[in-house]
Design an enzyme around this catalytic site. Structure first.
Site, short mmCIF file in Angstrom:
data_model
loop_
_atom_site.label_atom_id
_atom_site.label_comp_id
_atom_site.label_asym_id
_atom_site.label_seq_id
_atom_site.Cartn_x
_atom_site.Cartn_y
_atom_site.Cartn_z
N ASN A 105 -10.44 47.40 105.46
CA ASN A 105 -11.16 46.35 104.60
C ASN A 105 -11.82 45.36 105.61
O ASN A 105 -13.07 45.11 105.53
CB ASN A 105 -10.51 45.66 103.50
N HIS A 135 -15.25 46.42 102.14
CA HIS A 135 -14.32 46.75 100.98
C HIS A 135 -14.71 47.96 100.32
O HIS A 135 -14.16 48.77 99.82
CB HIS A 135 -14.40 45.57 99.86
N ASP A 194 -12.80 51.27 99.35
CA ASP A 194 -12.66 51.81 98.21
C ASP A 194 -12.68 53.40 98.25
O ASP A 194 -12.16 54.20 97.49
CB ASP A 194 -13.65 51.10 97.11
N ASP A 252 -3.49 49.36 97.84
CA ASP A 252 -3.40 50.76 98.57
C ASP A 252 -1.92 51.02 98.42
O ASP A 252 -1.20 52.03 98.80
CB ASP A 252 -3.35 50.24 100.09
#
Length: 574
Positions: free
Chosen positions: A431, A436, A440, A466
């Site tokens: 991230n 981010h 994802d 996660d």
């Protein structure tokens, strides 16, 4: 028999039942009102009885006080000595006993035993009571009930040779007789609660209340009633709620009043004949019932003619409405026939039929919409919005169902389940480095890879961030979890192309066997978490089966040290 099945008969019967129900309601309402008035009358008369018997006792006390004052004085108006008092009372006792209906006279000094006594030797004062009267100089009034009930008045006397106490006892028979003459109600006195039945009590002992009837007006007539009431009502407090009692086709109301403050002590019992009130209520109800029957017959005859045709349509509509609640809309439409009229000619039944069809269409549309929305809400509630996997709530629910199911299986079944707790290694750096959105995308790829490695029926869930969980049911081979764990590690460890970057991600897996039927969800998740952190602390990209011998962790999850990201490689060659 054919006439019974006609609509006219059914309409008349329905109208008759409706009117009868209404009549019964008003009859019950009237009966309740009459019973309420009777109950209030009973309470008011009970209060009057208490007031009257209290007034009679007060009047008797005043008479005893004047008598005691006269007996304590000699002819010259001065307080007599003990010897003079004895001689005087020896002469006067027969006359006093007959004229004043006395039960006993006693003279006390500071002791507890009487110095002089005339009449019954019972109902002596205690030493504390004698001392209190002599000390304070005030009279003491008691009502004592042993063999009989007597009103006792004790007054102090200041004689020339010392202080004395004069006790005058008089039975309550005269007060009970006067109460009977004043009110027309029978009255009696019950003894205090007896530990056992007296030997010579006979029919005077009420076994249900463990009390003896000491005095009673109209004894021969009222004593059988008291025996019956004591057998029906288990305690005296129940008399306040009890209805009237029957004896020789007469109705009686039985109430009690404590003689003193002790609820287990002696009690006055009032026995009132309420037959006239009960008969008045019965006659009123009979008259009301007669008029109700006549009104019901007239009303049914009128209703049967006017509801001949409309009742058919109402019946169809009544049969159709329950079908709407069950989703049987086509069956409801067959019962509710459409109205072929212009709107200005609609009557009330036409409006009902038309409204029924409209409601049927609207409910069918709403039912379809609710079904779709319910499915959507269930999907949202039970699945992760990013990956489409089951969420934490769905995992816990299915895990709890598995535990409950295993508790009902025989012990001989050797199948067990395994829970794999997965945490991606150094996912935070993904991230931080790629953003981010890339993180994802990586989570979605990992989710698809985990699903591809599992059997149909196994559960793959994302707990958040996660963290993932895999729950596998019904594994018979003890070492099968190793094969599955290595398969998961190898599958996820394949490089992933995110945008223009090639990423290799690893994970740490904690494995716990779900085999203890008494285990809780909290303990299973805690064990899996401990096993996962053990694998992460010993090199990552590993799996670890939980066992009680695992050493404790020196640091918690929040103390995890971030290592350099070796998982992100250079851009692939094109």
């Amino acid at each position: 028999m054919a006439y019974i099945n006609t609509l006219r008969f059914k309409a008349s019967l329905f109208s008759l039942l409706l009117v009868v129900a209404m009549c019964l309601f008003f009859i019950l309402l009237g009966n309740g009102s009459l019973q309420s008035l009777l109950a209030k009358s009973r309470e008011q008369r009970h209060l009057n009885f208490q007031f009257q018997i209290t007034g009679l006792l007060q009047e008797s006390r005043q008479e005893l006080a004047r008598l005691a004052e006269l007996m304590a004085l000699n002819a010259r108006g001065r307080i007599s000595s003990r010897e003079e008092l004895r001689k005087s009372l020896d002469r006067q006792w027969p006359i006093l006993q007959q004229s004043w209906d006395l039960h006993a006279l006693k003279i006390y000094d500071a002791g507890s035993k009487p110095l002089l006594s005339w009449g019954s030797p019972h109902n002596n004062l205690s030493a504390e009571q004698v001392s209190e009267v002599l000390l304070h100089g005030q009279s003491l009034e008691l009502v004592r009930c042993e063999l009989i009930c007597v009103q006792s008045l004790s007054v102090p006397m200041r004689a020339r040779d010392g202080d004395y106490l004069l006790q005058v006892d008089r039975p309550l028979t005269e007060q009970l007789r006067r109460f009977r003459e004043m009110t027309g109600t029978d009255i009696g006195i019950l003894s205090a609660v007896r530990s056992e039945a007296p030997r010579d009590a006979g029919g005077r002992y009420l076994a249900g209340w463990r009390r003896e009837v000491l005095s009673l007006t109209s004894r021969e007539r009222m004593l059988p009633l008291l025996n019956r009431v004591a057998a029906e009502v288990k305690n005296l407090s129940g008399l306040q709620r009890a209805r009237s009692h029957t004896l020789a086709q007469r109705q009686f109301d039985v109430r009690t009043m404590s003689v003193d403050v002790d609820p287990t002590g002696a009690q006055f019992v009032f026995i009132e004949d309420v037959s006239a009130q009960v008969e008045h209520i019965e006659e009123s109800l009979q008259l009301l019932l007669l008029f109700s029957v006549l009104g019901a017959l007239i009303f049914c005859a009128a209703v049967a003619g006017s509801l001949w045709r409309p009742i058919v349509r109402l019946r169809r509509l009544a049969e159709a409405l329950p079908l709407l609640t069950n989703g049987r809309f086509n069956d409801a439409r067959q019962l509710i026939r459409p109205v072929h009229k212009s709107l200005d000619r609609f009557d009330e039944l036409d409006v009902l039929d038309n409204t029924g069809l409209t409601v049927c269409d609207q409910l069918e549309d709403m039912n379809d919409m609710v079904s779709r929305k319910t499915a959507q809400l269930e999907q949202i509630a039970m699945h992760d919005s990013l990956t489409g996997l089951d969420n934490r709530y769905s995992l816990l629910e299915q895990l709890e169902f598995h535990l409950e199911l295993s508790r009902h299986q025989p012990d001989a079944v050797s199948e067990r389940g395994y829970l794999f707790f997965i945490d991606l290694d150094d996912f935070k750096q993904v991230n931080d480095t790629l953003g981010h959105q890339s993180g994802d995308e990586l989570l979605c790829v990992v989710a698809r890879r985990l699903l591809s490695a599992m059997r149909c029926g196994d559960i793959v869930a994302r707990l958040g961030g996660d963290e993932f969980c895999v729950f596998v049911r019904s594994i018979r081979e003890p070492e099968a979890y190793r094969v599955l764990a290595e398969k998961l590690l190898n599958t996820v460890a394949q490089p992933v192309k995110i945008s223009d970057d090639l990423i290799t991600v690893t994970m740490s897996v904690g494995v716990v066997a779900v085999e203890d039927k008494n285990e809780t969800l909290e303990s299973i998740l805690q064990k899996a978490d401990m096993a996962m952190y053990h694998a992460k602390r010993h090199g990552k990209n590993k799996y670890q089966l939980y066992s009680p011998n695992l050493p404790g962790l020196s640091v918690t999850a929040t103390d995890n040290v971030v290592l350099p990201l070796e998982l992100v490689t250079a851009k692939p060659h094109r």
